[in-house]
Design a protein around this motif. Structure first.
Motif, PDB file in Angstrom:
ATOM      1  N   LEU A  49       1.137  -1.520   0.141  1.00 17.62           N
ATOM      2  CA  LEU A  49       0.055  -0.064  -0.547  1.00 17.62           C
ATOM      3  C   LEU A  49       1.029   1.102  -0.090  1.00 17.62           C
ATOM      4  O   LEU A  49       0.059   2.547  -0.185  1.00 17.62           O
ATOM      5  CB  LEU A  49      -1.313   0.263   1.052  1.00 17.62           C
ATOM      6  CG  LEU A  49      -2.301   1.309   0.721  1.00 17.62           C
ATOM      7  CD1 LEU A  49      -2.788   0.176  -0.059  1.00 17.62           C
ATOM      8  CD2 LEU A  49      -2.928   0.990   3.193  1.00 17.62           C
ATOM      9  N   LEU A  50       2.056   0.859   0.897  1.00 13.89           N
ATOM     10  CA  LEU A  50       2.761   2.560   0.552  1.00 13.89           C
ATOM     11  C   LEU A  50       4.001   2.865  -0.235  1.00 13.89           C
ATOM     12  O   LEU A  50       3.702   3.894  -1.008  1.00 13.89           O
ATOM     13  CB  LEU A  50       3.630   1.915   2.133  1.00 13.89           C
ATOM     14  CG  LEU A  50       4.072   2.096   3.198  1.00 13.89           C
ATOM     15  CD1 LEU A  50       4.641   1.723   4.214  1.00 13.89           C
ATOM     16  CD2 LEU A  50       3.114   3.302   4.045  1.00 13.89           C
ATOM     17  N   GLU A  51       3.581   1.841  -1.471  1.00 12.14           N
ATOM     18  CA  GLU A  51       3.962   2.288  -3.355  1.00 12.14           C
ATOM     19  C   GLU A  51       2.767   3.219  -3.633  1.00 12.14           C
ATOM     20  O   GLU A  51       3.096   3.747  -4.267  1.00 12.14           O
ATOM     21  CB  GLU A  51       4.081   0.869  -3.696  1.00 12.14           C
ATOM     22  CG  GLU A  51       5.382  -0.555  -2.989  1.00 12.14           C
ATOM     23  CD  GLU A  51       5.721  -1.617  -3.685  1.00 12.14           C
ATOM     24  OE1 GLU A  51       4.880  -0.966  -4.617  1.00 12.14           O
ATOM     25  OE2 GLU A  51       6.304  -2.420  -3.186  1.00 12.14           O
ATOM     26  N   ASP A  52       1.848   3.151  -3.129  1.00 12.77           N
ATOM     27  CA  ASP A  52       0.317   3.659  -3.845  1.00 12.77           C
ATOM     28  C   ASP A  52       0.159   4.851  -3.529  1.00 12.77           C
ATOM     29  O   ASP A  52      -0.308   5.747  -3.416  1.00 12.77           O
ATOM     30  CB  ASP A  52      -0.390   2.850  -3.705  1.00 12.77           C
ATOM     31  CG  ASP A  52       0.031   1.256  -4.320  1.00 12.77           C
ATOM     32  OD1 ASP A  52       0.608   0.859  -5.633  1.00 12.77           O
ATOM     33  OD2 ASP A  52      -0.926   0.402  -4.573  1.00 12.77           O
ATOM     34  N   VAL A  53       0.214   4.612  -2.054  1.00  8.37           N
ATOM     35  CA  VAL A  53      -0.886   5.743  -1.468  1.00  8.37           C
ATOM     36  C   VAL A  53       0.418   6.237  -0.434  1.00  8.37           C
ATOM     37  O   VAL A  53       0.730   6.136   0.717  1.00  8.37           O
ATOM     38  CB  VAL A  53      -1.507   5.749  -0.081  1.00  8.37           C
ATOM     39  CG1 VAL A  53      -2.219   6.610   0.435  1.00  8.37           C
ATOM     40  CG2 VAL A  53      -2.518   4.479  -0.736  1.00  8.37           C
ATOM     41  N   PRO A  54       0.823   7.419  -0.482  1.00 15.11           N
ATOM     42  CA  PRO A  54       2.019   8.592   0.176  1.00 15.11           C
ATOM     43  C   PRO A  54       1.281   8.344   1.495  1.00 15.11           C
ATOM     44  O   PRO A  54       0.143   9.250   1.782  1.00 15.11           O
ATOM     45  CB  PRO A  54       2.779   9.564  -0.715  1.00 15.11           C
ATOM     46  CG  PRO A  54       2.036   9.064  -1.833  1.00 15.11           C
ATOM     47  CD  PRO A  54       1.229   8.116  -1.530  1.00 15.11           C
ATOM     48  N   CYS A  55       1.733   8.183   2.517  1.00  9.95           N
ATOM     49  CA  CYS A  55       1.095   8.261   4.411  1.00  9.95           C
ATOM     50  C   CYS A  55       2.131   8.726   5.219  1.00  9.95           C
ATOM     51  O   CYS A  55       3.261   8.751   5.083  1.00  9.95           O
ATOM     52  CB  CYS A  55       0.934   6.812   4.851  1.00  9.95           C
ATOM     53  SG  CYS A  55      -0.413   6.212   4.269  1.00  9.95           S
ATOM     54  N   ALA A  56       1.234   9.750   5.935  1.00  9.61           N
ATOM     55  CA  ALA A  56       2.395   9.805   7.154  1.00  9.61           C
ATOM     56  C   ALA A  56       1.430   9.579   7.951  1.00  9.61           C
ATOM     57  O   ALA A  56       0.437   8.753   8.121  1.00  9.61           O
ATOM     58  CB  ALA A  56       1.904  11.384   7.756  1.00  9.61           C
ATOM     59  N   VAL A  57       2.011   9.357   9.876  1.00  5.87           N
ATOM     60  CA  VAL A  57       1.594   8.107  10.644  1.00  5.87           C
ATOM     61  C   VAL A  57       1.458   9.301  11.557  1.00  5.87           C
ATOM     62  O   VAL A  57       1.901  10.217  11.818  1.00  5.87           O
ATOM     63  CB  VAL A  57       3.459   7.665  11.310  1.00  5.87           C
ATOM     64  CG1 VAL A  57       2.669   6.623  12.486  1.00  5.87           C
ATOM     65  CG2 VAL A  57       3.363   6.662   9.918  1.00  5.87           C
ATOM     66  N   LEU A  58       0.100   8.459  11.878  1.00  5.95           N
ATOM     67  CA  LEU A  58      -0.625   9.247  13.197  1.00  5.95           C
ATOM     68  C   LEU A  58      -0.172   9.147  14.500  1.00  5.95           C
ATOM     69  O   LEU A  58      -0.550   7.074  14.659  1.00  5.95           O
ATOM     70  CB  LEU A  58      -2.138   9.323  13.051  1.00  5.95           C
ATOM     71  CG  LEU A  58      -2.566  11.025  11.902  1.00  5.95           C
ATOM     72  CD1 LEU A  58      -4.140   9.572  11.421  1.00  5.95           C
ATOM     73  CD2 LEU A  58      -2.705  12.121  12.502  1.00  5.95           C
ATOM     74  N   ASP A  59       0.399   9.558  15.482  1.00  3.74           N
ATOM     75  CA  ASP A  59       1.030   9.285  16.651  1.00  3.74           C
ATOM     76  C   ASP A  59       1.183  10.473  17.422  1.00  3.74           C
ATOM     77  O   ASP A  59       1.376  11.242  17.122  1.00  3.74           O
ATOM     78  CB  ASP A  59       2.720   8.708  16.161  1.00  3.74           C
ATOM     79  CG  ASP A  59       3.487   8.025  16.965  1.00  3.74           C
ATOM     80  OD1 ASP A  59       3.559   8.967  17.797  1.00  3.74           O
ATOM     81  OD2 ASP A  59       4.129   7.063  16.748  1.00  3.74           O
ATOM     82  N   GLU A  60       0.343   9.718  18.751  1.00  4.66           N
ATOM     83  CA  GLU A  60       0.883  11.051  19.452  1.00  4.66           C
ATOM     84  C   GLU A  60       2.210  11.481  20.126  1.00  4.66           C
ATOM     85  O   GLU A  60       2.360  12.685  20.704  1.00  4.66           O
ATOM     86  CB  GLU A  60       0.612   9.675  20.759  1.00  4.66           C
ATOM     87  CG  GLU A  60       1.526   8.887  21.653  1.00  4.66           C
ATOM     88  CD  GLU A  60       0.950   8.110  20.985  1.00  4.66           C
ATOM     89  OE1 GLU A  60       0.465   7.226  20.657  1.00  4.66           O
ATOM     90  OE2 GLU A  60       0.920   6.546  21.840  1.00  4.66           O
ATOM     91  N   HIS A  61       3.160  10.786  18.992  1.00  5.76           N
ATOM     92  CA  HIS A  61       4.507  12.021  18.794  1.00  5.76           C
ATOM     93  C   HIS A  61       4.764  12.740  18.355  1.00  5.76           C
ATOM     94  O   HIS A  61       6.016  13.027  18.374  1.00  5.76           O
ATOM     95  CB  HIS A  61       5.497  11.133  19.565  1.00  5.76           C
ATOM     96  CG  HIS A  61       5.517   9.732  20.353  1.00  5.76           C
ATOM     97  ND1 HIS A  61       5.235  10.761  22.379  1.00  5.76           N
ATOM     98  CD2 HIS A  61       4.955   8.473  21.321  1.00  5.76           C
ATOM     99  CE1 HIS A  61       5.554   9.227  22.443  1.00  5.76           C
ATOM    100  NE2 HIS A  61       5.092   8.424  22.502  1.00  5.76           N
ATOM    101  N   GLY A  62       3.995  13.029  17.445  1.00  5.81           N
ATOM    102  CA  GLY A  62       4.295  13.147  15.970  1.00  5.81           C
ATOM    103  C   GLY A  62       4.240  14.737  16.215  1.00  5.81           C
ATOM    104  O   GLY A  62       3.542  15.204  17.448  1.00  5.81           O
ATOM    105  N   GLU A  63       4.159  15.632  14.982  1.00  9.26           N
ATOM    106  CA  GLU A  63       3.979  17.212  14.735  1.00  9.26           C
ATOM    107  C   GLU A  63       2.333  17.477  15.346  1.00  9.26           C
ATOM    108  O   GLU A  63       1.337  16.614  14.396  1.00  9.26           O
ATOM    109  CB  GLU A  63       4.723  17.784  14.017  1.00  9.26           C
ATOM    110  CG  GLU A  63       4.478  18.902  14.082  1.00  9.26           C
ATOM    111  CD  GLU A  63       5.373  19.477  12.466  1.00  9.26           C
ATOM    112  OE1 GLU A  63       5.388  18.422  11.386  1.00  9.26           O
ATOM    113  OE2 GLU A  63       4.843  21.304  12.334  1.00  9.26           O
ATOM    114  N   ASP A  64       2.067  18.679  15.609  1.00  9.71           N
ATOM    115  CA  ASP A  64       0.595  18.889  15.794  1.00  9.71           C
ATOM    116  C   ASP A  64       0.077  19.166  14.852  1.00  9.71           C
ATOM    117  O   ASP A  64       0.264  20.480  14.124  1.00  9.71           O
ATOM    118  CB  ASP A  64       0.676  20.280  17.383  1.00  9.71           C
ATOM    119  CG  ASP A  64      -0.803  20.255  17.900  1.00  9.71           C
ATOM    120  OD1 ASP A  64      -1.270  20.148  16.778  1.00  9.71           O
ATOM    121  OD2 ASP A  64      -0.982  21.178  19.002  1.00  9.71           O
TER     122      ASP A  64
END
Lengths: 191, 191
Positions: A116-131
């Motif tokens: 899937l990551l080959e087709d859909v560029p993603c960011a991760v939703l994670d409690e330590h990420g950028e607001d």
């Protein structure tokens, strides 16, 4: 177009699960159903510019990916059983290496996160990420896990992806999608 | 303590509804179930400082109010059927003029919005209200409607209450609760 990708670590790949026991025998399929709900539903309307990918990793078959497309989806109601019924039909549908439609706007294919990551560029939703509120720009694809943490293999795949947080508390995947969409709605409306 | 009050205009007052048909015969009970979910669930945790009041106005009995209290609620899982099962038990429980417990942290009594507003000061969540992000302070109680608009009688009761909005799009009640709680979480964390 905004995409949400949710990994169902224990979610069954079999189209024979009971709609009466989605948290149990279907491997927390209820979580994925609620993510479908929050990806698409507005009051008396559907978001047509969103897509929801469900990665079902709970066997007995190899991983499958089910795609709901807001622009074309039909027969979807807000209750969990409605999304569950469409997922069940997709899993019972003949699965190939390419997305094929099981009901209008719902498709299925073999494969999991790596593909899937080959087709859909993603960011991760994670409690330590950028607001998400203060980030200058937001991505078009977001990856979430279900009630389980990402596996080591998944962490390896996503190690270089950007990470975003929705706030100070760790939320369920479906609630996280709601908060992201609210932020995107506000950005679109300059509010 | 934050309270959410949701009016189920068609939601049955009978404890005999089928968990397999909550959107239909139970009068969109699925909406109320999702509001219970979003009021309480955090990832692997429950919010203990929230309360959810469901006003069931769909007959055949006079209106009933079911109260879920985060501090004491037990046996609640995130799926719709779980909340539905606890609501069903509350509706099958003997109803009096005072809240009596049907299961731990879930209570029922006779009465609807007029009576509830005497006990729980509320603001109305409404797309034309003041933006919750920019409001200097937020209230401790929020009133929402299900898929139907407030009735004329309800509009009369709430005409003088403050109104708040969660953003530019009109959301489902449960999604609205999620966005409000995210704002409250951020205010608590100064984020």
């Amino acid at each position: 177009m905004t995409s949400f990708v949710i990994i169902g670590h224990r979610a069954t790949t079999s189209g024979t699960f009971s709609l009466n026991d989605m948290p149990g025998a279907a491997g927390r399929m209820d979580i994925l159903c609620r993510c479908v709900n929050t990806t698409f539903f507005l009051s008396h309307d559907l978001r047509r510019d969103t897509v929801c990918y469900l990665i079902l990793s709970g066997g007995p078959d190899p991983e499958k990916t089910v795609r709901f497309t807001g622009e074309t989806v039909r027969y979807l109601n807000p209750d969990e059983r409605s999304a569950g019924s469409l997922i069940k039909k997709a899993l019972a549908h003949t699965c190939t290496d390419r997305f094929t439609e099981s009901t209008r706007g719902v498709e299925v294919r073999w494969g999991g996160l790596a593909r899937l990551l080959e087709d859909v560029p993603c960011a991760v939703l994670d409690e330590h990420g950028e607001d998400i509120r203060t980030a200058p720009a937001l991505p078009s694809g977001f990856l979430l896990s279900d009630h389980q943490n990402f596996t080591d293999e998944e962490l390896h795949l996503i190690s270089s992806l950007p990470r975003y947080s929705v706030g100070p508390k760790c939320l369920h995947a479906d609630h996280t999608i709601t908060v992201v969409l609210n932020e995107l709605d506000r950005r679109e409306a300059n509010q």
